[in-house]
Design a protein around this motif. Structure first.
Motif, mmCIF file in Angstrom:
data_model
loop_
_atom_site.group_PDB
_atom_site.id
_atom_site.type_symbol
_atom_site.label_atom_id
_atom_site.label_comp_id
_atom_site.label_asym_id
_atom_site.label_seq_id
_atom_site.Cartn_x
_atom_site.Cartn_y
_atom_site.Cartn_z
ATOM 1 N N PHE A 3 32.152 5.791 -8.230
ATOM 2 C CA PHE A 3 31.480 4.994 -9.517
ATOM 3 C C PHE A 3 30.709 5.253 -10.587
ATOM 4 O O PHE A 3 30.065 6.428 -9.995
ATOM 5 N N ASN A 4 31.298 5.252 -11.973
ATOM 6 C CA ASN A 4 30.585 6.140 -13.107
ATOM 7 C C ASN A 4 29.820 5.617 -14.060
ATOM 8 O O ASN A 4 30.385 4.376 -14.113
ATOM 9 N N VAL A 5 28.780 5.948 -13.632
ATOM 10 C CA VAL A 5 28.557 5.650 -15.421
ATOM 11 C C VAL A 5 28.283 6.506 -16.528
ATOM 12 O O VAL A 5 27.909 7.614 -16.346
ATOM 13 N N ALA A 6 28.887 6.018 -17.479
ATOM 14 C CA ALA A 6 29.020 6.612 -19.062
ATOM 15 C C ALA A 6 27.491 5.545 -19.681
ATOM 16 O O ALA A 6 27.136 5.024 -19.651
ATOM 17 N N VAL A 7 26.643 7.610 -20.430
ATOM 18 C CA VAL A 7 25.985 7.149 -20.943
ATOM 19 C C VAL A 7 26.628 8.613 -22.461
ATOM 20 O O VAL A 7 26.505 9.513 -23.177
ATOM 21 N N GLN A 139 32.641 2.117 -14.807
ATOM 22 C CA GLN A 139 31.785 0.547 -14.407
ATOM 23 C C GLN A 139 30.774 -0.210 -15.228
ATOM 24 O O GLN A 139 30.730 -1.650 -15.217
ATOM 25 N N LEU A 140 30.351 0.863 -15.401
ATOM 26 C CA LEU A 140 29.454 0.795 -16.354
ATOM 27 C C LEU A 140 29.033 1.738 -17.756
ATOM 28 O O LEU A 140 28.705 2.862 -17.260
ATOM 29 N N LYS A 141 29.000 1.503 -18.677
ATOM 30 C CA LYS A 141 28.734 2.452 -20.360
ATOM 31 C C LYS A 141 27.761 1.856 -20.674
ATOM 32 O O LYS A 141 26.900 0.168 -21.498
ATOM 33 N N ILE A 142 26.405 2.699 -20.966
ATOM 34 C CA ILE A 142 25.490 2.760 -22.109
ATOM 35 C C ILE A 142 25.893 3.496 -23.912
ATOM 36 O O ILE A 142 25.801 4.288 -23.789
#
Ligand code: DC
Length: 222
Positions: A3-7, A139-142
């Protein structure tokens, strides 16, 4: 699948503070990619490679072995066997990182390491090109940003708290120059990914930003 979040976002937008807090709350590893570019910059400064000598940087970067490990949940950057965390957060190294990071050989080397880390673990990774290049399937990019005046004031307060002499106007000028370089370089320029959520933190407290991003993580991951 991990599960990856990119900021992503410009210097001083609060990416590392926010990502570190979200990592703790959501039980993710925090990967600070700026620290890897800073370690590469430190290596070039130590080796006295001129920062405008792209061919020299491309050649020399082969000798830099950069890895990361975790101690008490904190990322430790290891440069040729040495923990260099204590040397990375100066303005000199930050400016050098901005000069070193456009070099394709440097990016290839560090992006490879970043992809491996994200494939192995659930993580929140911050940088400039995470949503656009490193983890296009996150899955989520901010996209985290704030006005340059607000970002300069935050950096000023951070340095002043450490007792480092600094000049607010110079910090703002440096930030704007670094933004320009990061956004206009040929390779992987800083820009908002089409599927990233824009969060402008100019008028938000740290806690408000953290809650907003944790909310987004819960929406995506349940
Ligand atoms: O986020 P930071 O200030 O620690 O980053 C230092 C420099 O490294 C910044 O000027 C841009 C560069 N960088 C990059 O090109 N790509 C990344 N993923 C992270 C940082």
């Amino acid at each position: 699948m991990s599960f990856n979040v990119a900021v992503d976002g410009p210097a001083g937008a609060g990416k590392s503070t926010i990502a570190r807090a979200v990592a703790r709350e959501m039980n993710l590893i925090y990967v600070d990619t700026g620290a890897m570019y800073r370690a590469m910059a430190l290596f070039m400064l130590k080796e006295k490679v001129a920062l405008d000598d792209r061919a020299g940087i491309a050649e020399k970067c082969r000798q830099a072995d950069i890895t990361i490990r975790y101690e008490d949940g904190e990322q430790v950057v290891v440069l040729n066997g040495e923990n260099v965390n204590a040397f990375l957060r100066t303005e000199e190294v930050g400016n050098a990182a901005s000069a070193v990071s456009p070099v394709p050989e440097v990016r290839e080397k560090l992006v490879e390491l970043q992809k491996q880390l994200a494939a192995q673990s659930d993580c929140i990774m911050d940088g400039r090109d995470i949503g656009t290049c490193v983890l296009p399937a996150a899955q989520l990019k901010i996209y985290l940003t704030a006005s340059s005046a607000v970002r300069a004031k935050r950096r000023y307060d951070e340095l002043a708290a450490k007792g480092e002499a600094c000049d607010l106007q110079k910090i703002q000028a440096d930030i704007e120059e670094r933004d320009y370089r990061d956004m206009h370089r040929e390779m992987s320029p800083l820009k908002q990914a089409e599927d990233a959520v824009l969060v402008d933190t100019s008028d938000m407290s740290v806690d408000q930003v953290i809650s907003r991003i944790i909310g987004l993580c819960r929406e995506r991951f349940g």
